[in-house]
Design a protein around this motif. Structure first.
Motif, PDB file in Angstrom:
ATOM      1  N   HIS A  74       0.807  -1.215   0.000  1.00  0.00           N
ATOM      2  CA  HIS A  74       0.000   0.000   0.000  1.00  0.00           C
ATOM      3  C   HIS A  74       0.846   1.275   0.000  1.00  0.00           C
ATOM      4  N   TYR A  75       1.888   1.295   0.825  1.00  0.00           N
ATOM      5  CA  TYR A  75       2.622   2.554   1.008  1.00  0.00           C
ATOM      6  C   TYR A  75       3.807   2.745   0.058  1.00  0.00           C
ATOM      7  N   LEU A  76       4.547   1.661  -0.205  1.00  0.00           N
ATOM      8  CA  LEU A  76       5.826   1.833  -0.894  1.00  0.00           C
ATOM      9  C   LEU A  76       5.724   1.613  -2.401  1.00  0.00           C
ATOM     10  N   GLY A  77       5.521   2.694  -3.125  1.00  0.00           N
ATOM     11  CA  GLY A  77       5.520   2.616  -4.585  1.00  0.00           C
ATOM     12  C   GLY A  77       6.946   2.721  -5.094  1.00  0.00           C
ATOM     13  N   ILE A  78       7.161   2.288  -6.331  1.00  0.00           N
ATOM     14  CA  ILE A  78       8.552   2.350  -6.818  1.00  0.00           C
ATOM     15  C   ILE A  78       8.795   3.501  -7.801  1.00  0.00           C
ATOM     16  N   GLU A  79       7.749   4.248  -8.153  1.00  0.00           N
ATOM     17  CA  GLU A  79       7.950   5.327  -9.138  1.00  0.00           C
ATOM     18  C   GLU A  79       8.976   6.347  -8.630  1.00  0.00           C
ATOM     19  N   LEU A  80       8.667   6.939  -7.466  1.00  0.00           N
ATOM     20  CA  LEU A  80       9.561   7.954  -6.909  1.00  0.00           C
ATOM     21  C   LEU A  80      10.906   7.341  -6.528  1.00  0.00           C
ATOM     22  N   THR A  81      10.845   6.132  -5.961  1.00  0.00           N
ATOM     23  CA  THR A  81      12.078   5.496  -5.490  1.00  0.00           C
ATOM     24  C   THR A  81      13.026   5.181  -6.641  1.00  0.00           C
ATOM     25  N   THR A  82      12.459   4.830  -7.802  1.00  0.00           N
ATOM     26  CA  THR A  82      13.317   4.572  -8.962  1.00  0.00           C
ATOM     27  C   THR A  82      14.033   5.859  -9.373  1.00  0.00           C
ATOM     28  N   VAL A  83      13.310   6.972  -9.315  1.00  0.00           N
ATOM     29  CA  VAL A  83      13.937   8.267  -9.632  1.00  0.00           C
ATOM     30  C   VAL A  83      15.055   8.555  -8.626  1.00  0.00           C
ATOM     31  N   LEU A  84      14.769   8.304  -7.342  1.00  0.00           N
ATOM     32  CA  LEU A  84      15.780   8.552  -6.297  1.00  0.00           C
ATOM     33  C   LEU A  84      17.015   7.667  -6.513  1.00  0.00           C
ATOM     34  N   ALA A  85      16.766   6.388  -6.855  1.00  0.00           N
ATOM     35  CA  ALA A  85      17.886   5.464  -7.093  1.00  0.00           C
ATOM     36  C   ALA A  85      18.720   5.943  -8.285  1.00  0.00           C
ATOM     37  N   SER A  86      18.044   6.436  -9.322  1.00  0.00           N
ATOM     38  CA  SER A  86      18.757   6.925 -10.504  1.00  0.00           C
ATOM     39  C   SER A  86      19.574   8.174 -10.178  1.00  0.00           C
ATOM     40  N   LEU A  87      19.005   9.040  -9.327  1.00  0.00           N
ATOM     41  CA  LEU A  87      19.725  10.256  -8.941  1.00  0.00           C
ATOM     42  C   LEU A  87      21.022   9.912  -8.214  1.00  0.00           C
ATOM     43  N   LEU A  88      20.934   8.952  -7.270  1.00  0.00           N
ATOM     44  CA  LEU A  88      22.141   8.593  -6.506  1.00  0.00           C
ATOM     45  C   LEU A  88      23.167   7.881  -7.382  1.00  0.00           C
ATOM     46  N   LEU A  89      22.661   7.042  -8.291  1.00  0.00           N
ATOM     47  CA  LEU A  89      23.567   6.328  -9.197  1.00  0.00           C
ATOM     48  C   LEU A  89      24.288   7.339 -10.089  1.00  0.00           C
ATOM     49  N   GLN A 128      13.365  12.506  -0.871  1.00  0.00           N
ATOM     50  CA  GLN A 128      13.096  11.696   0.311  1.00  0.00           C
ATOM     51  C   GLN A 128      12.193  12.448   1.299  1.00  0.00           C
ATOM     52  N   VAL A 129      12.418  13.738   1.424  1.00  0.00           N
ATOM     53  CA  VAL A 129      11.558  14.552   2.301  1.00  0.00           C
ATOM     54  C   VAL A 129      10.123  14.519   1.763  1.00  0.00           C
ATOM     55  N   TYR A 130       9.991  14.622   0.439  1.00  0.00           N
ATOM     56  CA  TYR A 130       8.666  14.560  -0.187  1.00  0.00           C
ATOM     57  C   TYR A 130       8.006  13.207   0.114  1.00  0.00           C
ATOM     58  N   GLU A 131       8.783  12.123  -0.032  1.00  0.00           N
ATOM     59  CA  GLU A 131       8.244  10.779   0.217  1.00  0.00           C
ATOM     60  C   GLU A 131       7.782  10.635   1.672  1.00  0.00           C
TER      61      GLU A 131
END
Lengths: 223, 110
Positions: A74-89, A128-131
């Motif tokens: 319910h809570y953890l979608g991967i759309e934003l997290t994929t963007v975050l992972a790409s930013l760090l990479l 991350q703050v947004y999430e």
């Protein structure tokens, strides 16, 4: 220092790394050891989260409510997290490019790539703050229960999730401060022979926070 | 002077080679990330164990790429490898052990 040592020899000695008894740079060895201890810190947080998520799942499954009360689904979608992972990479790539530029004393390129790393890292923290804000308003809080579809579920999912990702975000923030400090130091003292090592140390720490996110992204969001 | 110029040329060549190499590694890591997300999106077409193995394998490739090439641990002094990889291995063992022991443990919370 003996007065018989020539000025040239002094420069040469000054440019050598701070070799310890192990024959390697002491600062770098210390940082690697610190990163080794950090792996234990983060693995402990990740493991704790996985264990309490498994417990929550088992409890919900026993009550027949897993389908609609599973917190991860319910809570953890991967759309934003994929963007975050790409930013760090991407920031890891820009960091290593900054280091490569510093090794040939191309300070213009160094400034460009280092600033890119700082901006990408800042974008990650912003995301991350947004999430966190989004999850908080959805009912997942730093509390021993969460609220889903009007039902309150007793679980440490939220506590362990925010502790783990929060500590990672804190590490990224510290990394950004370190990168800014290095950027300013190199701009102020471009001729310092210690610049490449200073940049390398900041880079090592930065790559490590990327490494931690590689683990969190897969273990917490994907699996 | 000539020697100095030659040295600079060599440095530029070295940087250019390194830069290209890092871009290539970055590209590979981006492809692996895309694969991870792609596999996640079609999760239902995979057996649960296979899904787990593939995703863990891809994460391992990404992690190893970052450690070996971006952190330059590959080819660096053995003592650096020792002080980082030993705790990492211990951490993995700890994670697996605790998951096995406590995932079904009924405690005071959870």
């Amino acid at each position: 220092m003996s007065s018989s040592v020539s000025h040239g020899a002094h420069d040469e000695a000054h440019q050598k790394p701070l070799l310890g008894s192990m024959g390697v740079d002491s600062r770098k060895l210390g940082l690697w050891a610190f990163l080794g201890s950090e792996t234990l810190f983060f693995v402990t947080l990740i493991t704790t989260h996985l264990i309490f998520y498994a417990r929550t799942k088992a409890t919900l499954a026993a009550a027949g409510t897993l389908e609609h009360l599973d917190p991860r689904t319910h809570y953890l979608g991967i759309e934003l997290t994929t963007v975050l992972a790409s930013l760090l990479l991407a920031s890891s790539l820009t960091m290593v490019l900054a280091l490569a530029a510093s090794k040939v004393k191309d300070w213009k390129k160094f400034r460009f790539w280092q600033m890119a790393t700082i901006l990408l890292g800042s974008a990650f923290v912003g995301g991350q703050v947004y999430e966190f804000n989004h999850l908080y308003h959805e009912g997942l809080k730093l509390a021993p229960q969460y609220v889903l579809e009007g039902e309150t579920v007793k679980s440490l999912f939220g506590v362990t999730f925010f502790t783990m990702t929060g500590f990672h975000g804190l590490h990224v923030t510290i990394g950004i401060i370190w990168l800014i400090a290095t950027y300013v130091k190199v701009a102020k003292f471009p001729d310092s022979p210690e610049n490449p090592m200073d940049i390398e140390l900041a880079g090592l720490y930065w790559h490590f926070v990327d490494l931690v996110w590689v683990a969190i992204f897969t273990l917490i969001y994907l699996i | 002077m000539a020697e100095h110029v030659a040295h600079d040329d060599h440095s530029e060549d070295h940087e250019s080679h390194s830069t290209k190499f890092y871009w290539m590694i970055g590209g590979i890591l981006a492809v692996v990330t895309a694969l991870e997300v792609g596999i996640f999106l079609v999760e239902s077409s995979f057996d649960a164990t296979l899904f787990l193995v593939i995703l863990l394998g891809l994460a391992l490739i990404k992690g190893a790429g970052v450690i070996a090439f971006f952190m330059h641990l590959r080819g660096d002094a053995k003592i650096f490898q020792f002080v980082f990889l030993v705790p990492l291995l211990f951490a993995f063992t700890l994670c697996l052990g605790f998951l096995k022991l406590f995932s079904n443990h009924v405690g005071i919370a959870g």
